[in-house]
Design a protein around this motif. Structure first.
Motif, PDB file in Angstrom:
ATOM      1  N   ASP A   1       0.824  -1.209   0.000  1.00 30.86           N
ATOM      2  CA  ASP A   1       0.000   0.000   0.000  1.00 30.86           C
ATOM      3  C   ASP A   1       0.859   1.261   0.000  1.00 30.86           C
ATOM      4  N   LEU A   2       2.112   1.135   0.404  1.00 30.77           N
ATOM      5  CA  LEU A   2       2.982   2.291   0.560  1.00 30.77           C
ATOM      6  C   LEU A   2       3.998   2.435  -0.562  1.00 30.77           C
ATOM      7  N   ARG A   3       3.867   1.636  -1.611  1.00 29.90           N
ATOM      8  CA  ARG A   3       4.918   1.606  -2.629  1.00 29.90           C
ATOM      9  C   ARG A   3       5.019   2.892  -3.439  1.00 29.90           C
ATOM     10  N   GLU A   4       3.981   3.742  -3.448  1.00 32.87           N
ATOM     11  CA  GLU A   4       4.022   4.978  -4.226  1.00 32.87           C
ATOM     12  C   GLU A   4       4.446   6.177  -3.393  1.00 32.87           C
ATOM     13  N   THR A   5       4.825   5.970  -2.149  1.00 32.97           N
ATOM     14  CA  THR A   5       5.192   7.096  -1.292  1.00 32.97           C
ATOM     15  C   THR A   5       6.564   7.655  -1.669  1.00 32.97           C
ATOM     16  N   GLY A   6       6.801   8.918  -1.268  1.00 35.14           N
ATOM     17  CA  GLY A   6       8.061   9.576  -1.590  1.00 35.14           C
ATOM     18  C   GLY A   6       8.533  10.477  -0.469  1.00 35.14           C
TER      19      GLY A   6
ATOM     20  N   ALA B   1       2.168   5.478  15.423  1.00 34.62           N
ATOM     21  CA  ALA B   1       1.906   5.024  14.061  1.00 34.62           C
ATOM     22  C   ALA B   1       2.873   5.658  13.075  1.00 34.62           C
ATOM     23  N   ALA B   2       3.163   6.953  13.271  1.00 31.52           N
ATOM     24  CA  ALA B   2       4.101   7.641  12.377  1.00 31.52           C
ATOM     25  C   ALA B   2       5.491   7.044  12.477  1.00 31.52           C
ATOM     26  N   LEU B   3       5.899   6.662  13.691  1.00 34.66           N
ATOM     27  CA  LEU B   3       7.200   6.023  13.862  1.00 34.66           C
ATOM     28  C   LEU B   3       7.260   4.709  13.095  1.00 34.66           C
TER      29      LEU B   3
ATOM     30  N   GLY C   1       8.971   1.859   8.250  1.00 36.69           N
ATOM     31  CA  GLY C   1       8.488   1.053   7.130  1.00 36.69           C
ATOM     32  C   GLY C   1       8.872   1.609   5.783  1.00 36.69           C
ATOM     33  N   LEU C   2       8.956   2.925   5.665  1.00 38.64           N
ATOM     34  CA  LEU C   2       9.271   3.540   4.378  1.00 38.64           C
ATOM     35  C   LEU C   2      10.763   3.643   4.106  1.00 38.64           C
ATOM     36  N   GLY C   3      11.568   3.804   5.164  1.00 39.32           N
ATOM     37  CA  GLY C   3      12.982   4.057   4.903  1.00 39.32           C
ATOM     38  C   GLY C   3      13.955   3.420   5.856  1.00 39.32           C
ATOM     39  N   GLY C   4      13.489   2.527   6.724  1.00 40.52           N
ATOM     40  CA  GLY C   4      14.399   1.880   7.654  1.00 40.52           C
ATOM     41  C   GLY C   4      14.929   2.856   8.696  1.00 40.52           C
TER      42      GLY C   4
ATOM     43  N   ARG D   1      22.682  -1.561   0.157  1.00 41.16           N
ATOM     44  CA  ARG D   1      23.472  -0.328   0.125  1.00 41.16           C
ATOM     45  C   ARG D   1      23.159   0.501  -1.115  1.00 41.16           C
ATOM     46  N   ARG D   2      22.839  -0.176  -2.191  1.00 36.58           N
ATOM     47  CA  ARG D   2      22.558   0.542  -3.438  1.00 36.58           C
ATOM     48  C   ARG D   2      21.127   1.057  -3.503  1.00 36.58           C
ATOM     49  N   TYR D   3      20.171   0.231  -3.076  1.00 36.86           N
ATOM     50  CA  TYR D   3      18.761   0.588  -3.254  1.00 36.86           C
ATOM     51  C   TYR D   3      18.061   1.010  -1.968  1.00 36.86           C
ATOM     52  N   GLY D   4      18.735   0.891  -0.840  1.00 38.56           N
ATOM     53  CA  GLY D   4      18.149   1.327   0.421  1.00 38.56           C
ATOM     54  C   GLY D   4      17.462   0.199   1.171  1.00 38.56           C
ATOM     55  N   HIS D   5      17.076   0.510   2.409  1.00 42.24           N
ATOM     56  CA  HIS D   5      16.373  -0.465   3.241  1.00 42.24           C
ATOM     57  C   HIS D   5      15.048  -0.857   2.595  1.00 42.24           C
ATOM     58  N   PRO D   6      14.702  -2.123   2.633  1.00 41.19           N
ATOM     59  CA  PRO D   6      13.382  -2.521   2.133  1.00 41.19           C
ATOM     60  C   PRO D   6      12.290  -2.004   3.051  1.00 41.19           C
ATOM     61  N   ARG D   7      11.104  -1.893   2.513  1.00 40.80           N
ATOM     62  CA  ARG D   7       9.984  -1.388   3.295  1.00 40.80           C
ATOM     63  C   ARG D   7       9.439  -2.510   4.176  1.00 40.80           C
ATOM     64  N   THR D   8       9.437  -2.271   5.455  1.00 41.90           N
ATOM     65  CA  THR D   8       9.055  -3.290   6.422  1.00 41.90           C
ATOM     66  C   THR D   8       8.174  -2.643   7.467  1.00 41.90           C
TER      67      THR D   8
END
Length: 359
Positions: free
Chosen positions: A20-25, A46-48, A53-56, A330-337
């Protein structure tokens, strides 16, 4: 994207996934940080969760990251070992030198985690898209002298001899042959990695047991030599044998039941009737004829090392687990979790689903 609405959905216990969050920026991160400053306790929690989840860890900001690390440190001090559920593929390395294990797999940026949080993060590695599935690895603390690695190094996941599925022929037979060729390459890579690890650490195993079908494999190497390799997808590639396999059938071997033992099971309007009777009769005949069970990666792992699914309060623990980045990470960033249990609540204003700490 309306991140306040997403945060409200989390507080209300509604379903939110990383998809659900794949289009966030970047603008969404700014909105979440504003919620962290001005929202009530539940919304801040929730924000934490959403920021991580968006950027590790990098998305949390210096203050929040310090809070989360402090929370994890407090949990590590009183942690009781917990079983690792749903562990399809893992390495077991006889060492307590976690730094050397990270180096051997080309991992970096290790963040300490409790075993339950590490397991929660690893369970979600299939939920991502693209390189998010290969960006991060969970490395356990030393458990009865064994360190587990859940995941593979980037070089192992993207070997040069693997062909992209988009290049495969649409002709079914050629498509299938290309898939089998890729699977063989990956088996070779995993086997070579296991041998290389044993050369460095003395003893290394890897195990695979699919939760979606019957696929399973195991590899045991000692001091740079391959002792045993078995995969039921390719039994012809087997090397060596293990005493732990004695008394069991290998997964590709048929149970030696009498010919035609299931031929007279009647078919009814409900296909489950046939299946139930098949299972009942199969079990009865096995018991009557004293036929052996099949072994799998779980069987062998429990016999030779420590099975991560059997870890518990009596397991001896040295150090702590970490989540670390692969070259892809390292190249693409933390996965969304999306970790709903990752909250820090100094003084909760009111109870909520997100106030409960489950790290």
């Amino acid at each position: 994207m309306d991140m306040r609405a997403v945060a409200d959905a989390l507080v209300a216990g509604k379903g939110v996934s990383t998809w659900d969050l794949r289009e966030t920026g970047p603008d969404d991160l700014l909105e979440l940080r504003e919620i962290r400053r001005t929202g009530n306790q539940a919304l801040r929690n929730a924000a934490l969760t959403l920021l991580f989840g968006l950027g590790g860890p990098d998305a949390l900001g210096e203050h929040d990251l310090a809070l989360v690390r402090r929370l994890i440190r407090s949990r590590l001090a009183v942690e009781v070992p917990v079983a690792m559920r749903y562990c399809e593929f893992w390495y077991a390395i006889r060492t307590g030198d976690q730094a050397a294990v990270l180096d051997a797999f080309g991992l970096s940026d290790p963040e300490p985690v409790t075993m339950s949080l590490g397991a929660e993060i690893w369970r979600q590695h299939h939920d991502g898209f693209g390189h998010q599935q290969c960006a991060r690895v969970y490395v356990s603390p030393a458990l009865d002298g064994w360190t587990f690695v859940f995941g593979r190094a980037s070089d192992d996941l993207h070997p040069a001899d693997v062909t992209e599925e988009s290049t495969w022929s649409i002709e079914p037979r050629e498509h299938y042959q290309a898939m089998l060729a890729n699977e063989k390459v990956r088996r070779d890579v995993d086997r070579e990695r296991c041998v290389a690890l044993s050369r460095r650490f003395g003893e290394a195993h890897n195990y695979y047991r699919s939760h979606g079908d019957s696929m399973t494999s195991w590899c045991v190497a000692e001091k740079g030599e391959l002792i045993r390799f078995y995969a039921n997808a390719a039994p012809e590639e087997s090397v060596g044998e293990l005493a732990a396999e004695n008394g069991y059938l290998l997964p590709h071997e048929d149970t030696p039941l009498p010919e035609g033992w299931a031929d007279d099971i009647p078919h009814t309007d409900d296909p489950l009737d046939w299946q139930r009777e098949f299972v009942r009769r199969h079990r009865r005949l096995k018991a009557e004829l004293d036929l052996p069970d099949h072994c799998d990666a779980d069987t062998i792992a429990e016999a030779l090392s420590v099975h991560p699914g059997k870890v518990g309060p009596r397991t001896r623990v040295e150090g702590h687990g970490v989540i670390a980045l692969t070259r892809c990470g390292r190249r693409y960033g933390h996965p969304r979790t999306l970790l709903r249990g990752l909250t820090y609540t100094p003084a909760p204003e009111r109870s909520s689903l997100l106030d409960e700490d489950r790290t």
